[in-house]
Write an enzyme that holds these catalytic residues in place. Structure first.
Site, PDB file in Angstrom:
ATOM      1  CD  GLU A   1       7.441 -15.923  -1.568  1.00  0.00           C
ATOM      2  OE1 GLU A   1       8.596 -16.163  -1.944  1.00  0.00           O
ATOM      3  OE2 GLU A   1       6.560 -15.465  -2.313  1.00  0.00           O
TER       4      GLU A   1
ATOM      5  CG  HIS B   1      -6.928   2.492   2.149  1.00  0.00           C
ATOM      6  ND1 HIS B   1      -8.252   2.572   1.780  1.00  0.00           N
ATOM      7  CD2 HIS B   1      -6.546   3.770   2.459  1.00  0.00           C
ATOM      8  CE1 HIS B   1      -8.651   3.842   1.836  1.00  0.00           C
ATOM      9  NE2 HIS B   1      -7.640   4.579   2.250  1.00  0.00           N
ATOM     10  N   GLY B   2      -5.012  -1.404   3.788  1.00  0.00           N
ATOM     11  CA  GLY B   2      -4.367  -2.709   3.736  1.00  0.00           C
ATOM     12  C   GLY B   2      -5.317  -3.808   4.188  1.00  0.00           C
TER      13      GLY B   2
ATOM     14  CB  ILE C   1      -0.904   0.038   1.248  1.00  0.00           C
ATOM     15  CG1 ILE C   1      -1.819  -1.192   1.291  1.00  0.00           C
ATOM     16  CG2 ILE C   1      -1.729   1.328   1.272  1.00  0.00           C
ATOM     17  CD1 ILE C   1      -2.874  -1.240   0.211  1.00  0.00           C
TER      18      ILE C   1
END
Length: 433
Positions: A279, A255-256, A246
């Protein structure tokens, strides 16, 4: 020598440039946020030391059209050393990491901004959206927690999330422009291999009404995530979240979390996806993931009912076998605590893990946090059962290291790790609640 050495993180100056009409709807603070901000990392481009030699007052002015991400690059400085052998080729080095069609003429770039503000539209399939009050929205009411957004439509911003692949028309070229943010924002980040054709992408855009309603809306890039599918027996895929970013002007505004929830929703709606894995998550992303996963479980009425309900524990059946209380007839005992125990009912937990498409280690951690959130500190038996459950997972996860230690040292290390994990769980629970 120091006077000719610049910090590349400070020298690289990023801007997300909007058309003139799009800037008119911004408040002063919001407008400033999109201008001249600096990335946290530049070492993939300018070296591990993040130093550039040979200039004074160096500014690497890298601007993006806020939606289409077309790039403008200008290198400015007050003085430059004459020696060409030791002076870093600032533009030449950066040019290796961005598409060759970047613009160097400022007037041409301003024209490009105006043109593409009207023509750019997100690519791919819309999979989620949400709204927020504009940062400069007028409010009604006074006092903490009493203000509400003005219903005026101009004060509401819509955000949209799109799913794309390499097959999405025009996306490959767009990805080559946005992938630079992976190097600038993710520690250890690197470009993905375009030859691997199974990559998927989820991109977040701000959809903003323009000052003149007749001009419609404009779209502005907020961030994105890349996903890679792996085979999962028998005929499904395990989707690995590889990159997640972001941009600075949109950080610490939730928003993330919205992007992560959109990804999870996409996975839950896709019957071909068995689970989501991540990951090598950075600490900040791991917190974001844990918080949102926990909030999802807390709000899942059926799961929480089974997890903590005495009735569901005493009278339920797992794998066709009744869980009897002291009566031996399937009734709940006085100390029944639900399927999470402790210890957790592993068969029940595995069924829910598969239904919720959460990776095994992550789901184990989440259930441990949930148990801790309800654990009675005065119940010695439950505290011991919980400690043994967590230590069993830690031992399995760190077996190769712990197996090399003497028994007493191994116990001490496990206890030390358990206490550290427990403390971190309490921190994460505070974020989620």
């Amino acid at each position: 020598m120091a006077e000719w050495t610049a910090d590349s993180n400070e020298a690289v100056t990023l801007s997300l440039v909007r058309a003139e009409k799009d800037q008119e709807v911004l408040g002063d603070e919001e407008a400033e946020a999109y201008q001249e901000f600096h990335p946290p990392f530049t070492y993939p481009i300018y070296g591990e030391d993040e130093k550039i030699y040979g200039y004074q007052d160096l500014v690497i002015d890298l601007r993006f059209t806020s939606g289409s991400l077309r790039q403008y690059l200008s290198v400015n400085y007050s003085k430059k050393l004459e020696s060409t052998s030791t002076v870093d080729d600032v533009e030449g080095i950066l040019a290796k990491f961005i598409p060759p069609e970047y613009v160097k003429d400022e007037e041409a770039f301003v024209k490009l901004v105006e043109e593409e503000a009207q023509t750019f539209k997100p690519m791919g399939q819309l999979i989620a959206s949400y709204t927020r009050p504009a940062p400069n929205a007028s409010t009604k009411g006074k006092g903490k927690g009493t203000a509400v957004a003005d219903p005026n439509a101009q004060d509401i911003i819509e955000y949209e999330v799109y799913h794309t692949t390499w097959d999405t028309p025009g996306f490959r070229e767009y990805h080559r422009r946005m992938q630079l943010f992976i190097l600038l924002y993710i520690e250890g980040g690197s470009y993905i291999n375009e030859d691997e054709d199974t990559w998927e992408f989820v991109i977040l855009f701000e959809k903003r009404k323009r000052a003149d309603p007749s001009l419609g809306v404009s779209y502005h890039f907020v961030g994105y995530s890349s996903l890679y599918p792996f085979y999962h027996f028998p005929e499904k895929v395990r989707l690995r979240l590889s990159q997640f970013v972001i941009l600075s002007p949109y950080q610490r505004q939730g928003h993330g979390s919205e992007l992560y929830r959109a990804i999870y929703h996409y996975i839950m709606q896709n019957p071909n996806i068995a689970e989501l894995t991540v990951e090598d998550p950075a600490e900040a992303f791991e917190d974001l993931r844990d918080k949102n996963d926990l909030q999802m479980l807390f709000s899942h009425e059926k799961f929480m009912s089974e997890a903590f309900s005495q009735e569901s524990y005493g009278g339920g059946r797992v794998g066709g076998v009744g869980r009897a209380g002291k009566s031996g007839k399937g009734g709940a005992s006085a100390k029944a605590k639900g399927r999470l125990g402790p210890p957790v009912d592993k068969i029940w937990a595995e069924r829910w893990r598969k239904d919720l498409k959460i990776a095994q280690r992550q789901f184990q951690r989440l259930t441990e946090m949930l148990i801790l959130s309800r654990l009675d500190p005065n119940d010695a038996a439950s505290a011991r059962a919980y400690r043994l459950q967590v230590k069993e997972r830690l031992y399995r996860f760190n077996f190769e290291i712990l197996a090399q230690l003497e028994k007493e040292e191994r116990h001490e290390k496990l206890e030390e790790t358990f206490q550290s994990v427990r403390e971190d769980y309490q921190r994460i629970l505070a974020l989620a609640c």
